[in-house]
Design an enzyme around this catalytic site. Structure first.
Site, mmCIF file in Angstrom:
data_model
loop_
_atom_site.group_PDB
_atom_site.id
_atom_site.type_symbol
_atom_site.label_atom_id
_atom_site.label_comp_id
_atom_site.label_asym_id
_atom_site.label_seq_id
_atom_site.Cartn_x
_atom_site.Cartn_y
_atom_site.Cartn_z
ATOM 1 N N HIS A 29 -1.371 31.759 43.944
ATOM 2 C CA HIS A 29 -0.185 31.776 44.807
ATOM 3 C C HIS A 29 -0.005 33.162 45.426
ATOM 4 O O HIS A 29 0.617 34.032 44.820
ATOM 5 C CB HIS A 29 1.054 31.418 43.988
ATOM 6 C CG HIS A 29 0.982 30.072 43.343
ATOM 7 N ND1 HIS A 29 0.228 29.810 42.227
ATOM 8 C CD2 HIS A 29 1.568 28.887 43.684
ATOM 9 C CE1 HIS A 29 0.357 28.531 41.894
ATOM 10 N NE2 HIS A 29 1.156 27.947 42.753
ATOM 11 N N HIS A 260 2.230 29.533 50.151
ATOM 12 C CA HIS A 260 2.746 29.465 48.783
ATOM 13 C C HIS A 260 1.667 29.394 47.708
ATOM 14 O O HIS A 260 1.590 30.273 46.855
ATOM 15 C CB HIS A 260 3.679 28.260 48.628
ATOM 16 C CG HIS A 260 4.040 27.967 47.207
ATOM 17 N ND1 HIS A 260 5.010 28.679 46.538
ATOM 18 C CD2 HIS A 260 3.537 27.077 46.316
ATOM 19 C CE1 HIS A 260 5.090 28.230 45.304
ATOM 20 N NE2 HIS A 260 4.214 27.264 45.140
ATOM 21 N N GLU A 409 22.187 22.826 26.133
ATOM 22 C CA GLU A 409 21.066 22.856 25.188
ATOM 23 C C GLU A 409 19.840 23.559 25.766
ATOM 24 O O GLU A 409 19.169 24.329 25.091
ATOM 25 C CB GLU A 409 20.682 21.431 24.765
ATOM 26 C CG GLU A 409 21.775 20.670 24.043
ATOM 27 C CD GLU A 409 22.740 19.973 24.986
ATOM 28 O OE1 GLU A 409 22.563 20.079 26.228
ATOM 29 O OE2 GLU A 409 23.683 19.333 24.493
ATOM 30 N N HIS A 471 22.469 8.416 20.777
ATOM 31 C CA HIS A 471 22.548 9.611 19.944
ATOM 32 C C HIS A 471 21.625 9.561 18.729
ATOM 33 O O HIS A 471 21.572 10.529 17.975
ATOM 34 C CB HIS A 471 23.997 9.837 19.479
ATOM 35 C CG HIS A 471 24.877 10.380 20.563
ATOM 36 N ND1 HIS A 471 25.044 9.748 21.770
ATOM 37 C CD2 HIS A 471 25.622 11.515 20.636
ATOM 38 C CE1 HIS A 471 25.867 10.462 22.531
ATOM 39 N NE2 HIS A 471 26.226 11.530 21.869
#
Lengths: 663, 663
Positions: A29, A260, A409, A471
């Protein structure tokens, strides 16, 4: 002072090393290093505090290339600045097998690479974690020993990934004023202009999270310098939106996604050389420019030496504590404390959930190890990760040892990686096992980097009951066991939980995940052993000579295994129970040990309230398995165990049917 | 017009059903239903367009309870409004095994539950997907058939999760003006006040992503009504920040985290009854209030009937196409088109990467199935998910069939779930297999819900080469295979890729993930079969009678398996090759078929450029495995295969050593 002309040539050295390396590798890149070269040149030649000859100087500034695909930016810098680990030869071997100059920056491949990046957004999370660690350690050890900035360079992709929101919102909340993030605002992503997919006003977005924001021309060295100085003085984290041109200097590809992610090609490179007035052969950096870079590499030697003097002059116990902590060595008090605690458990034999057992172990650990830094993703009372020693950190007071990470999280796990990478602290989290899916990319990076972070993963099966299948983890132990270099634990009682914690802490070079129950479990390790039996990964909990049946189980299903054993023994079947707290540690044992543990019982059965995947290792493909084959359900947990047939009775029935068949 | 007094009592009916159900279950979350009852009452009794007796009316408004822990809110509403699927008995059986009223709302448990929520932030992503589907179908079928709003109710947790940023930034970019999100702004999370963890100015944040924002008192029915009306007229998606009190009415717990996730308890409930003037016994709703709610349930019957008339009066082909699409039936042209394409492949036998093979298959599929809606998380050219038929959707033109999702894998997967749940479209994505980790929570929810979304997962092993271990999946096939009810595929060539696509499309009730290579592979299915052999999950690619050796392999390693077979046969070892494109489909075959495929060769060996986990099913625990045992590396892919020993030569060596040992 670096003149504009010299600045340009120093920046061009980065550009052409990057262009040439990508071209030679036929892969990589070039666009980002070309676009961000001016930012990097100003930052590394004038502001960043570091010493290439002492790259592990604890009080160096940290730099995170969150846009990891631009790896040639950092490799070019490390070579130019005189780091020993990256030679010109390494640059020429970019992306080749065995070279430190991997496709994306890999932590551990070379000093100066502060973290592994590539999966987007992770670096921002890491940088926030590093800034947290800096502030925490500065509070603890004083600014004489700890006072440095954390810089990151992020691309549009980093800012689009959701993890960035989690990280920046906590950074803003905690007022991490020594965190400075450059946004390489080149308006280009792989599919084309960013405007294809995004219209976000990023400055307003960061400001909404309490950041200081600056908007500059990323090719103007003075503007870059001024922005850094402003940011350094801010009382909040700073985003410097630096407008750049991807592939800067390439006559046809600059400012397009064509720059890129692939080599520019001979013709375009020739055009770029011409446009930027760079007449050198590939990989050649003119000596005056290399000298200027090497000089920049010497810029902080004095500061580093002054810091070393301050450390040498510090009070003995402070210096020793600091050095121990930065080395990642555990305090000598830990082992005896855990042994004493295990002795007490053998006496008390408490019946508690292993999440509670974890809290009890942490109470011991946190009492002797000041380097632990706890937290939870808004489940403190459920994860039981907070102990009497761990007051919460607040925006204005970092004397605590507990982070309310919020419902973040993924950000939490990435920040923990940053905290561990910084050094001096051992971060442990709190979350539900089910939500390990939310932070899986960061857990994987911890495993890839080989760093000590510890994830406390409670509510580890259908045993959580009424919250239901959204859950209830059923596949998560298997999915975590699949990640290389991650230690997974599923302890069965208070003693195993303490042992697993001890092992996790002792892992200097890998992360751990400890799965814990919501429901109560009896202490089954009733005989005290000084030896850490969990370190074997699997061990005989109840032996039997010439066992007709061997039951392998983990965690909450050990109780069921023991009950099944009692029933089988009552029916005249000699039965052995093997506790399997850690698949990975078992695999590391000697072939003889493993063979003995697997054994040769006529019937082998495994019990785990999760899917079978992975258990064939113990029971063979023709072994019996009592567990889950699909998603759970909402209901009281004892009913769920009955419903899904995870009971001693079901195990006994299956075993006896098999014995009958074989008879 | 509903009087304030009647509004309050209608809202209190929700509150007390929720309070009583949680109390009876001794488990659950009363706080949100109590706090959001006013919002829900205004929305459901005055604005939301739906018909409880025809809950699948395609043009109904959609409502997503993103804060799924507040499930009693939706159960209360469904009962009160007269949906058949939720009775008072079901409310009393909240969180009990077998009851539709699960801990969190489960799609499929009862009509009116538009999606499964609970893992935070997912619902916002689903809602954005539904709004995309609405706008796309409105463009396609006209506003006579499709013109409805999508509402969501999100909590602080939803807004903290990073996925929310991915979803809202794309929603703002696409100007989804029919999307209206309520933020239940109660300033409380589980650990305490939100101020513990967050200082974000959410209104400014949403505005930065192009949203219309409104800030109201969430307990003022007039303000709520006015906000909805303003939002309905907006030319952008709208966030209604509704300031509420969690556990509204509870004398001691209101406004605290104590009201969030556990029963209020007898005393607090008595106090709440008194405070809110609710003198009914538990689970009793006064008949005038139940009548008022049931009347609200009839509010849209006329609209629904008018819509049905419009559908009946629509041109025949439009009506039939609409009905087919909403039923989720595939077009009759698909099967013959794929058969013809497979015939052509047998003639041409192209050597291409399977990602390219996927594009070729999609060119056929998209040509006959207008319901496919493609996309990519900014990797269009790498994932090969765009075909000649799929012009990109833009904020101002939804006539396209391709979504540039941006660098938002998690948001993409959640939005795809919403698109599939809406009906009328089959979403397929593009991403790298490694980034399945980023969207794993949404993939799991698709599997749990049983909905048809298809994930195109390219760059599926170390075969991607130079990008290195951060981008090389080694454990991801195992981790995806662990998710119940998810079909995984790893096709070996152009023909298998076409077959896997066909199977994935034919799954009305489960999601699929198709792992595809970056590197070229030969066509190995050179004999045309009309039958879809991949539907067996595993099948004899090369048979051999009394095979001494059986090689199992998938995807790119089939080429290696065939080469190993040639070498083994040349050495006199009869060898069979089994292609294993899908573990899950294999498990669904008859015991006889499975036994025959596993076979009884003296040596069984599996080859896959990933970890062994799961392969013991085929080769047994004593089988040979050629694959990965740790992370990959950066380098040209052929060198990596050599380096990691995933070669025909290594396979032959291992097989012959085993044959020698056994001899």
């Amino acid at each position: 002072m670096i003149s504009r002309e010299k600045h340009d040539r120093m920046a061009n050295a980065i550009r052409f090393l990057s262009i040439d390396a990508v071209e030679k590798a036929k892969s990589g890149h070039p666009g980002l290093p070309m676009g961000a070269a001016d930012i990097a040149t100003v930052l590394f030649s004038r502001y960043l505090s570091f010493d290439p000859k002492k790259p592990d100087w604890p009080d160096r500034d940290r730099f995170v290339l969150s846009a990891g695909h631009g790896s040639m930016l950092i490799y070019s810098l490390l070579y130019l600045l005189g780091y020993d680990d990256i030679s010109l030869e390494d640059i020429k071997n970019f992306r080749q097998l065995g070279s430190p100059t991997a496709g994306h920056p890999e932590y551990g491949h070379a000093a100066g690479i502060e973290t592994t990046t590539g999966p987007l957004g992770q670096g921002i999370g890491n940088a926030v974690g590093m800034a947290i660690a800096e502030r925490k350690l500065a509070q603890e050890f004083g600014s004489d020993l700890v006072e440095h900035y954390t810089y990151a360079l992020a691309g549009d992709g980093c800012l689009m990934e959701g993890i960035s929101q989690e990280a920046i919102s906590l950074a803003g909340h905690l007022k991490l004023d020594k965190l400075i993030v450059f946004w390489d605002n080149n308006s280009i992503s792989i599919d084309g202009p960013v405007s294809l997919t995004d219209s976000t006003d990023q400055l307003a977005r960061f400001a909404a999270s309490g950041w200081n924001t600056l908007d500059i021309d990323g090719h103007d060295p003075d503007a870059i310098a001024q922005a850094i100085e402003t940011a350094q003085k801010s009382d909040r984290p700073t985003l410097i939106a630096a407008k750049t041109v991807i592939g800067f200097g390439a006559p046809n590809k600059a400012g397009t996604s064509g720059a890129h992610g692939s080599p520019l090609g001979d013709k375009e490179i020739a055009g770029t050389r011409k446009a930027l007035g760079w007449n050198e052969e590939p990989f050649v950096v003119p000596s005056d420019i290399l000298d200027a870079w090497r000089l920049a590499g010497l810029r902080s030697v004095k500061d580093r030496k002054a810091w070393e003097s301050r450390l040498a002059e510090a009070e003995n116990d402070i210096r020793m504590a600091f050095e121990r902590r930065m080395n990642g060595d555990l305090p000598g008090e830990l082992e005896p404390a855990i042994t004493a605690y295990k002795k007490k458990l053998a006496d008390d034999q408490p019946t508690v959930a292993t999440r509670k057992a974890s809290e009890m172990a942490l109470e011991v650990i946190n009492g002797v190890a000041p380097e632990t830094l706890g937290g939870s993703a808004d489940l403190t009372g459920s994860n039981n990760t907070r102990t009497s020693q761990t007051k919460a950190i607040t925006p204005d007071d970092f004397s605590g040892r507990y982070i309310h990470y919020g419902i973040r999280e993924h950000g939490m796990a990435a920040m923990m990686n940053g905290i561990a990478l910084h050094g001096g602290l051992i971060p442990y989290s709190g979350g539900f096992l089910i939500f390990s899916d939310y932070c899986r990319p960061s857990i994987r990076l911890a495993a890839l980097m080989g760093i000590r972070v510890i994830h406390v993963l409670t509510h580890d099966s259908i045993g959580l009951g009424e919250d239901g299948p959204t859950h209830q983890p059923v596949e998560h132990m298997a999915a975590l066991r699949a990640i290389p270099n991650l230690l997974t634990f599923r302890p069965a009682d208070t003693v195993e939980t303490a042992e697993c914690w001890q092992i996790a802490l002792e892992q200097g070079k890998r992360p751990s995940g400890i799965a814990l129950t919501r429901q109560n479990l009896p202490t089954v390790r009733t005989d005290f052993t000084e030896e850490n039996l969990c370190a074997y990964g699997a061990y005989d909990l109840v032996s039997a000579s010439d066992a007709e049946v061997t039951i392998f189980a983990s965690g909450s299903e050990i109780e069921i295994a023991l009950e099944a054993r009692r029933m089988l023994e009552a029916n005249g079947h000699s039965t052995r129970v093997v506790s399997v707290p850690s698949f990975e540690l078992f695999e590391e044992q000697s072939p003889e040990y493993k063979k003995a543990i697997i054994g040769d019982s006529r019937v082998k059965i495994a019990i785990e309230a999760g899917i079978r995947q992975g258990w064939d290792r113990f029971i063979g493909t023709d072994g019996l398995f009592i567990g889950m084959s699909g998603f759970g359900a909402s209901g009281p947990y004892k009913e769920l165990y009955e419903h899904f047939g995870i009971t001693a009775k079901a195990a006994v029935k299956a075993v006896e049917a098999r014995l009958h068949d074989e008879a």
